[in-house]
Structures are given as structure tokens and as C-alpha cells.
Design a protein around this motif. Structure first.
Motif, PDB file in Angstrom:
ATOM      1  N   ALA A 170       0.835  -1.200   0.000  1.00 14.20           N
ATOM      2  CA  ALA A 170       0.000   0.000   0.000  1.00 14.20           C
ATOM      3  C   ALA A 170       0.874   1.256   0.000  1.00 14.20           C
ATOM      4  CB  ALA A 170      -0.930   0.002   1.212  1.00 14.20           C
ATOM      5  N   LEU A 171       1.925   1.227   0.816  1.00 13.38           N
ATOM      6  CA  LEU A 171       2.864   2.348   0.867  1.00 13.38           C
ATOM      7  C   LEU A 171       3.489   2.586  -0.502  1.00 13.38           C
ATOM      8  CD1 LEU A 171       4.560   4.446   2.446  1.00 13.38           C
ATOM      9  CD2 LEU A 171       6.164   2.583   2.975  1.00 13.38           C
ATOM     10  N   GLU A 172       3.897   1.510  -1.164  1.00 11.93           N
ATOM     11  CA  GLU A 172       4.532   1.643  -2.476  1.00 11.93           C
ATOM     12  C   GLU A 172       3.566   2.210  -3.504  1.00 11.93           C
ATOM     13  OE1 GLU A 172       6.325   1.113  -6.238  1.00 11.93           O
ATOM     14  OE2 GLU A 172       4.406   0.290  -5.622  1.00 11.93           O
ATOM     15  N   LEU A 173       2.301   1.817  -3.432  1.00 11.98           N
ATOM     16  CA  LEU A 173       1.303   2.318  -4.377  1.00 11.98           C
ATOM     17  C   LEU A 173       0.844   3.739  -4.050  1.00 11.98           C
ATOM     18  CD1 LEU A 173      -0.974  -0.830  -4.880  1.00 11.98           C
ATOM     19  CD2 LEU A 173       0.539   0.210  -6.589  1.00 11.98           C
ATOM     20  N   GLY A 174       1.189   4.208  -2.853  1.00 15.74           N
ATOM     21  CA  GLY A 174       0.782   5.551  -2.464  1.00 15.74           C
ATOM     22  C   GLY A 174      -0.665   5.651  -2.032  1.00 15.74           C
ATOM     23  N   THR A 258      -5.754  -6.044 -10.324  1.00 22.23           N
ATOM     24  CA  THR A 258      -6.943  -5.202 -10.507  1.00 22.23           C
ATOM     25  C   THR A 258      -6.812  -3.906  -9.733  1.00 22.23           C
ATOM     26  OG1 THR A 258      -8.339  -7.158 -10.824  1.00 22.23           O
ATOM     27  CG2 THR A 258      -9.447  -5.109 -10.218  1.00 22.23           C
ATOM     28  N   TRP A 259      -6.491  -3.988  -8.449  1.00 22.63           N
ATOM     29  CA  TRP A 259      -6.355  -2.784  -7.626  1.00 22.63           C
ATOM     30  C   TRP A 259      -5.414  -1.760  -8.264  1.00 22.63           C
ATOM     31  CZ3 TRP A 259      -5.624  -5.183  -2.073  1.00 22.63           C
ATOM     32  CH2 TRP A 259      -6.888  -5.283  -1.445  1.00 22.63           C
ATOM     33  N   SER A 260      -4.293  -2.253  -8.801  1.00 24.90           N
ATOM     34  CA  SER A 260      -3.255  -1.357  -9.320  1.00 24.90           C
ATOM     35  C   SER A 260      -3.498  -0.957 -10.771  1.00 24.90           C
ATOM     36  CB  SER A 260      -1.881  -2.028  -9.201  1.00 24.90           C
ATOM     37  OG  SER A 260      -1.798  -3.158 -10.060  1.00 24.90           O
ATOM     38  N   GLU A 297      -9.095   4.110  -6.564  1.00 26.99           N
ATOM     39  CA  GLU A 297      -9.413   5.434  -7.120  1.00 26.99           C
ATOM     40  C   GLU A 297      -8.199   6.070  -7.787  1.00 26.99           C
ATOM     41  OE1 GLU A 297     -11.300   9.734  -5.677  1.00 26.99           O
ATOM     42  OE2 GLU A 297     -11.042   8.084  -4.231  1.00 26.99           O
ATOM     43  N   LYS A 298      -7.027   5.884  -7.208  1.00 24.96           N
ATOM     44  CA  LYS A 298      -5.807   6.470  -7.755  1.00 24.96           C
ATOM     45  C   LYS A 298      -5.496   5.943  -9.150  1.00 24.96           C
ATOM     46  CE  LYS A 298      -0.899   7.107  -6.746  1.00 24.96           C
ATOM     47  NZ  LYS A 298       0.195   6.898  -5.767  1.00 24.96           N
ATOM     48  N   THR A 304      -8.602   1.476 -17.448  1.00 26.05           N
ATOM     49  CA  THR A 304      -8.469   0.441 -16.418  1.00 26.05           C
ATOM     50  C   THR A 304      -9.832  -0.080 -15.976  1.00 26.05           C
ATOM     51  OG1 THR A 304      -8.395   2.069 -14.607  1.00 26.05           O
ATOM     52  CG2 THR A 304      -6.287   1.389 -15.586  1.00 26.05           C
ATOM     53  N   VAL A 305     -10.823   0.796 -15.938  1.00 25.83           N
ATOM     54  CA  VAL A 305     -12.168   0.355 -15.548  1.00 25.83           C
ATOM     55  C   VAL A 305     -12.733  -0.600 -16.595  1.00 25.83           C
ATOM     56  CG1 VAL A 305     -14.541   1.120 -15.198  1.00 25.83           C
ATOM     57  CG2 VAL A 305     -12.661   2.372 -14.119  1.00 25.83           C
ATOM     58  N   ALA A 306     -12.437  -0.327 -17.862  1.00 32.19           N
ATOM     59  CA  ALA A 306     -12.908  -1.217 -18.928  1.00 32.19           C
ATOM     60  C   ALA A 306     -12.204  -2.567 -18.870  1.00 32.19           C
ATOM     61  CB  ALA A 306     -12.686  -0.559 -20.286  1.00 32.19           C
TER      62      ALA A 306
END
Length: 358
Positions: A170-174, A258-260, A297-298, A304-306
């Protein structure tokens, strides 16, 4: 190159192409710059190979040895004893998985392993368990003195390590850790105690330890006792990933891809059929069944949503498990299991291997 009975099973050796080895001790030091440094190393590996070894994880070797011994103790029991705990007796996939249950295409395709599957302990009155055919609920335990205590202690240790790694990623992804951990209250995080069965069958793409696949959760923390694992690198080329003493091997799963928004890679891996007995223990670090997974959200853009439409974490796990376990496939055919979500023929996260240079 590794020679196999099937040329499709060739892979670069560890001498030809290495995977990252990351020391996690900085996550436990209380030193923020060290934590940031480790997080950056994890992120780099997650964005490239998607697979990496970890050291400095804090799990004592004597606990690892005791858990391996407990797995061996169970798997060496007579089949009549093990079948009393068959996972097909449950609707939340707990207990013993004999090798003929591994895959809905048995015996055309064989995965030469058997397993004991357990997960995060949930009460018998949990709504997901009462709903049936969810990966949530109470565990079952074999009647072996001290066995439950040994396995439960290891599960707690490896699950807590997963929480540390989630925090670092999480830290790495900000993003805030809470943005991820709010989906972890009663997760489908499964521990498998695997034994690969000694056999004399040929080594082909249809006769494997485990067929090529990605994992369906956030990431997997794997302890392996012998060679056989092959992983697909950032160039979509197969590489051998033998055990390194004192390490776990970690791979990114479908949820983190997916998250990223695709920045982290959910990579393919497989275990070839060496014909030799082999033990391993993966922890699949997952989310609550009803957690909706979509680009954070970031990383949410029209593209990416598609590419990554919203999905329930548990539905994704179950729709892939139908293909993985024959008893589930048969229950669906008989109308005992009636999912309200689509079950595709293959995982949408699948990647195809490319030929490596000779």
C-alpha cells in the motif's frame, strides 16, 4: 534449459534468469526509511516479474519444520482416514482434497497432488457460511493430537506476515493501508498443505504437479520443500524457481493486478511432474467474500475500468475453483451449486508464454 518430456515444459534455469530476493527485516525495524526502501523493492518486483523470494520474514525455522512435519504426518495416514475429512462434505471447501479431485477434466488431465485446505476461522452462524458454497466458515480438523494447534499457529504467523506485506505494498502504491485492509475482516485467505505424489507418469502439459495458472487473491506466500515450481517472468518466459533455504517465494495475484490497474502483474506459475514426492505450503492472502474489487481510485481511468470491471473477491475465487475441483464441477452439474455469477472457461487474467532464447 530444463529438458522435459514435453517441449512446452522447458524453462530457463535459475542460473539463466534470476528472480529478486528481498530482505523484509526493514518492515519490522520501526525505521521508516527502511520500510520505504523495502516497499520500493517489493513494488519493483510486483511491477516486473510478479514473483520474488523473501528473507527476514520473522517466522522461526523450528515453526516451519514443525508445520512441514505435521503436513507429512497427515498425508502419510491411510486414505480411509483422510477421506473422513473429504472437502466434498463441506460447502466452504475445508479438509482433504484427494488427487483425483484436482481439476474438472480428470483423468484426461492429471495434477499429481493431494492437499489439506483450511482458512480463516469463521463461526458456523456467519452469513456467508449459512448461504452455502462460499469460501467462509469453520474449519474441520483431523483427529491427530496437537495437529490443530500446530497448523493454526503457523496460519496465524503467515497471515500476519501477509498483513505486513499488504501494508508495504500500500505504501509503495501511495494509498492508505486502510483502503485495503477494510476488506479484511473475515477473509477467504486459504492455507494449503500440499503433497505432490510420487508417480511414474510422463512429464507433459497434461500430466503435471499443478497446471499453469495465476492465483486469484492478493498474493501468495509459498514455502516449498523441493524443486518443481516454474514461474513466468515479466517477458512471459518460464523460469525455474527452486527453493532457497530460509526464504518464502511470493507471487502477486489477480486482486492486486486489478487494484493497481495492471501495474502489478498477476503471473502464471505451474509445478511440473517430477515424479518425486514433494511438499509445499502456500498461503493465499485474500479478502472478505463480498469485497468488491476494482481499480483503486488512484488508478481508476476509463481504460483500467474497462479492462478490470468490478468483481466480488469471493465470486472470482469460486468461479475459478469450479474448474479446479472436480466435486464442485459435479455439484454444479447436478444443480446442488447454483452460482449467480458467470463462470468463464478460463481465467481472464491468463497470460500466454513466449518462447525463450535457446
Amino acid at each position: 534449459m530444463t529438458e522435459a518430456g514435453d517441449t512446452e515444459l522447458k524453462a530457463l534455469t535459475i542460473d539463466d534468469a534470476t528472480l529478486p530476493v528481498i530482505d523484509l527485516s526493514g518492515l519490522f525495524s520501526g525505521d521508516e526509511p527502511e520500510k520505504t526502501r523495502v516497499a520500493a523493492e517489493l513494488g519493483k518486483a510486483a511491477r516486473t516479474s510478479g514473483f520474488f523470494y523473501i528473507t527476514g520474514h520473522g517466522i522461526p525455522q523450528d515453526q516451519i519444520d514443525a508445520t512441514f512435519a505435521a503436513s507429512k504426518e497427515f498425508h502419510e495416514m491411510p486414505r480411509s482416514f483422510k477421506m473422513k475429512y473429504w472437502s466434498g462434505f463441506t460447502t466452504n471447501h475445508r479438509g482433504y482434497v484427494p488427487f483425483e479431485e484436482n481439476g474438472s477434466c480428470f483423468p484426461k488431465i492429471m495434477n499429481f497432488n493431494e492437499a489439506w485446505d483450511m482458512s480463516f476461522e469463521a463461526p458456523a452462524d456467519h452469513p456467508d457460511y449459512l448461504a452455502g458454497w462460499r469460501m467462509t466458515g469453520p474449519n474441520v480438523w483431523p483427529d491427530i493430537p496437537g495437529w490443530q494447534e500446530t497448523i493454526s499457529a503457523y496460519y496465524d504467523a503467515i497471515f500476519n506476515l501477509g498483513l505486513r506485506m499488504l501494508d508495504a505494498l500500500a505504501l509503495e502504491l501511495g494509498v492508505s493501508t486502510e483502503e485495503l485492509t477494510r476488506h479484511i475482516t473475515c477473509p477467504t485467505s486459504q492455507l494449503r498443505l500440499l503433497r505432490y505424489i510420487e508417480n511414474e507418469m510422463p512429464q507433459t502439459k497434461d500430466m503435471t504437479g499443478i497446471s499453469a495458472h495465476s492465483d486469484f487473491e492478493c498474493f501468495t506466500i509459498l514455502l516449498q520443500g523441493a524443486p518443481g515450481l516454474q514461474v513466468m517472468n515479466a517477458d512471459d518466459v518460464w523460469i525455474e524457481a527452486p527453493p532457497i533455504p530460509g526464504t518464502f517465494i511470493v507471487n502477486i495475484g489477480d486482486i492486486f493486478e486489478t487494484w493497481s490497474g495492471g501495474q502489478f502483474k498477476s503471473t502464471q506459475h505451474r509445478v511440473i511432474n517430477t515424479g518425486k514426492e514433494r511438499y509445499s505450503m502456500p498461503l493465499f492472502f485474500g479478502l472478505d467474500y463480498d469485497a468488491v474489487v476494482e481499480p483503486l481510485e488512484k488508478f481508476s481511468t476509463p481504460e483500467t475500468v474497462a479492462k478490470y470491471p468490478p468483481m466480488k473477491a469471493g465470486d472470482h475465487l469460486m468461479r475459478m475453483s469450479v474448474h479446479a475441483f472436480r466435486y464442485m464441477s459435479e455439484a454444479k452439474e447436478k444443480g446442488l451449486f447454483t452460482p449467480d455469477y458467470e463462470i468463464p472457461d478460463e481465467n481472464p487474467f491468463k497470460r500466454e508464454a513466449k518462447e525463450s532464447a535457446e
